[in-house]
Design a protein around this motif. Structure first.
Motif: not given
Length: 121
Positions: A14-23, A70-74, A79-83
């Motif tokens: 709890p209180g932590g972070s993750l960065k999800l990626s979607c290729v 949310i962000s993306r690198d074309n 596409v990313y989601l920073q949590l």
């Protein structure tokens, strides 16, 4: 074949972070809006965040605005989601989805298999 593959989930305190990626593959990634959704067990998916094809506009659900980004690198077809500041009620399966147009307000027509995020001490 068009495909979306998510990664980056896991167990976090709890209180932590993750960065999800979607290729993305199999379609012109930079032509479509993208979104992230999550699904709790036994529930329908909830939309979380969307981004226009060029990243110029992002939109968020009230429940996550200010915590998720949310962000993306074309160039990387990703596409990313920073949590951030994750809490136990963020525990869910997280999916990315492709929209049918440049806008994340349009319908989606493709979704990945998801990545599990578990928030627990």
């Amino acid at each position: 074949e068009a495909q979306l593959v998510e990664s980056g989930g896991g167990l976090v305190l709890p209180g932590g972070s993750l960065k999800l990626s979607c290729v993305a593959s199999g379609f012109p990634f930079d032509a479509y809006g993208m979104s992230w959704l999550r699904q709790f067990p036994g529930k329908n998916p909830d939309w979380l965040a969307g981004i226009e094809r060029d990243g110029s506009k992002t939109i968020y659900a009230n429940s996550v605005e200010g915590r998720f980004v949310i962000s993306r690198d074309n160039f990387q077809n990703t596409v990313y989601l920073q949590l951030n500041n994750l809490q136990s009620d963020d525990t869910a399966m997280y999916f990315c989805a492709k929209h049918v147009s440049v806008s994340p307000f349009s319908q989606t027509d493709l979704r990945g298999q998801g990545t599990q995020v578990t928030v627990s001490s």
